[in-house]
Design an enzyme around this catalytic site. Structure first.
Site, PDB file in Angstrom:
ATOM      1  N   GLU A 128       0.904  -1.365   0.035  1.00 14.60           N
ATOM      2  CA  GLU A 128       0.064  -0.095   0.168  1.00 14.60           C
ATOM      3  C   GLU A 128       1.148   1.306  -0.110  1.00 14.60           C
ATOM      4  O   GLU A 128       0.345   2.185  -0.722  1.00 14.60           O
ATOM      5  CB  GLU A 128      -0.894   0.040   1.146  1.00 14.60           C
ATOM      6  CG  GLU A 128      -2.240  -0.817   1.088  1.00 14.60           C
ATOM      7  CD  GLU A 128      -2.957  -0.720  -0.165  1.00 14.60           C
ATOM      8  OE1 GLU A 128      -2.889   0.579  -0.731  1.00 14.60           O
ATOM      9  OE2 GLU A 128      -3.557  -1.652  -0.707  1.00 14.60           O
ATOM     10  N   THR A 140       2.029   5.187  -7.378  1.00  9.10           N
ATOM     11  CA  THR A 140       2.774   4.207  -8.466  1.00  9.10           C
ATOM     12  C   THR A 140       1.980   3.240  -8.883  1.00  9.10           C
ATOM     13  O   THR A 140       0.907   2.729  -7.967  1.00  9.10           O
ATOM     14  CB  THR A 140       4.105   3.611  -7.680  1.00  9.10           C
ATOM     15  OG1 THR A 140       4.838   4.702  -7.161  1.00  9.10           O
ATOM     16  CG2 THR A 140       4.816   2.708  -8.650  1.00  9.10           C
ATOM     17  N   TYR A 174      -6.470   6.752   3.650  1.00 12.89           N
ATOM     18  CA  TYR A 174      -6.427   5.879   2.502  1.00 12.89           C
ATOM     19  C   TYR A 174      -5.869   4.531   3.090  1.00 12.89           C
ATOM     20  O   TYR A 174      -6.297   3.421   2.908  1.00 12.89           O
ATOM     21  CB  TYR A 174      -6.209   6.383   1.230  1.00 12.89           C
ATOM     22  CG  TYR A 174      -6.206   4.982   0.259  1.00 12.89           C
ATOM     23  CD1 TYR A 174      -7.398   4.607  -0.225  1.00 12.89           C
ATOM     24  CD2 TYR A 174      -5.197   4.524  -0.030  1.00 12.89           C
ATOM     25  CE1 TYR A 174      -7.286   3.478  -0.870  1.00 12.89           C
ATOM     26  CE2 TYR A 174      -4.888   3.290  -0.740  1.00 12.89           C
ATOM     27  CZ  TYR A 174      -6.310   2.722  -1.120  1.00 12.89           C
ATOM     28  OH  TYR A 174      -6.442   1.752  -2.174  1.00 12.89           O
ATOM     29  N   ASP A 215      -9.768   5.690  -2.953  1.00  6.54           N
ATOM     30  CA  ASP A 215      -8.600   5.786  -3.676  1.00  6.54           C
ATOM     31  C   ASP A 215      -9.241   6.305  -5.150  1.00  6.54           C
ATOM     32  O   ASP A 215     -10.526   6.379  -5.140  1.00  6.54           O
ATOM     33  CB  ASP A 215      -7.560   4.887  -3.832  1.00  6.54           C
ATOM     34  CG  ASP A 215      -7.991   3.649  -4.606  1.00  6.54           C
ATOM     35  OD1 ASP A 215      -9.410   3.451  -5.241  1.00  6.54           O
ATOM     36  OD2 ASP A 215      -7.317   2.764  -5.022  1.00  6.54           O
TER      37      ASP A 215
END
Ligand code: SF4
Length: 340
Positions: free
Chosen positions: A40, A46, A121, A139
């Site tokens: 995560e 990325t 998140y 997200d």
């Protein structure tokens, strides 16, 4: 919106379409919280495709949380090279150090948020995926899916708040980890940013965006101001042994703690050269908030004579892969002559 139908259809679809990812537990297995945390943190900023190779390399090098907690920050930064956003690596290293001292891995979003580099998140993603806590991490994928299914026509960033409220409605005790990952997978595989595959979507008959033909329009993006350009100079300073003078950037701030070729500050106007090195070329690099144009010069002067760069160290040019160099500095070092 029939929330029960939403959850049921998505989980049913997930059971036969879930992505196989190296940090994911196989069906029936317990997730490894260290793997979930590492993935995560890497996935912040990325793509999954890029993270896979890095994740596998990290797990090969540091198979357990304790092993990575004991690693030096430099080793972690070197392994992180190319992933960018190096503050993630520094925070990860700090977080693992704290976790290694705790009697058990924190499980709730509130406790997870206390770790360095773990925001709302990431805390919810770890809590749901690793510990089946009934929360839905929001997200980009989830924003897109929820905005389309609920037909939310608000623009970002305000939209995010509304999506978070809808996410509260979607959270439930039944398979929270799978549900969070099913939303991520649907967003990645079906409800894609461009060309959503509505023809294959398990939520199509519930989807307001599809019904209103808004699947290509939602979510509505914020208008971004253009990125400014900054300018600077970097100096390739060599000694007679063929070593190069490098220095470490300050711990805080952009590329904090990374190794760099010394240079001027990065200014909003082109830097007036106060050094008579040999001009080698320009490196262009884009960061999140600005473009950078770096003029690269070569010199054999004593580092102390150059713009006051006395703090640094001589590094063997044949072993630069052992230095924690960000991509922009690798571009600068590409100007080294082949014989060095
Ligand atoms: S029907 Fe289309 S727009 Fe709606 S959730 Fe599915 S893929 Fe996304």
């Amino acid at each position: 919106m029939d929330i029960a139908a939403f959850r049921h259809r998505l989980l049913h679809w997930y059971d036969s379409n879930r992505r196989t990812l190296p940090w994911r537990a196989l069906k029936g297995q317990k997730p490894n919280p260290y793997h979930v945390l590492l993935s995560e943190i890497m996935l912040q900023q990325t793509t999954v495709a890029t993270v896979i190779a890095y994740f596998e390399r990290f797990i090969g090098q540091w198979p357990t949380l304790e092993a990575m907690a004991k690693a030096s920050l430099d080793d972690v930064l070197v392994a992180w090279q190319g992933l960018g956003y190096y503050s993630r690596a520094r925070n990860l290293h700090k977080a693992l150090g704290q976790l290694a001292d705790l009697p058990s891995f924190p499980q709730t979003p509130d406790d997870l948020r206390k770790l360095p580099g773990v925001g709302d998140y990431t805390a919810k993603a770890i809590a749901s995926i690793a510990f089946d806590q009934p929360v839905v991490p929001v997200d980009g994928n989830v924003i897109r899916v929820v905005a389309r299914v609920f037909g939310l026509t608000q623009a970002l960033p305000m939209l995010k708040k509304t999506v978070a409220e809808k996410a509260l409605l979607l959270a439930a005790d039944d398979r929270p980890g799978d549900f969070a990952q099913s939303l991520m997978d649907l967003g990645s595989m079906i409800c894609r940013p461009q060309q959503p595959r509505c023809d294959r979507c398990p939520l199509r008959s519930l989807c307001k965006g599809y019904e209103d033909s808004l699947q290509h329009t939602l979510p509505i993006k914020a208008v971004k101001p253009p990125k400014p350009t900054r300018y600077g100079c970097a100096f390739l300073t060599m000694n007679k042994q063929g070593q190069i003078w490098l220095r470490r950037r300050p711990e805080k701030g952009l590329l904090g703690g990374m190794i760099e070729v010394p240079g001027t500050a990065w200014a909003e106007q082109p830097t007036e050269l106060v050094h008579d090195g040999l001009w080698r070329g320009i490196v262009k690099h884009t960061f999140t908030h600005f473009h950078l144009n770096l003029s690269v010069y070569e010199t054999t002067k004593d580092p102390e004579e150059i713009l006051g760069f006395p703090t640094g160290f001589w590094a063997d040019t044949k072993a630069l892969d052992q230095q924690a160099l960000p991509t922009v500095m690798k571009k600068v070092l590409a100007f080294l002559r082949p014989e060095t």
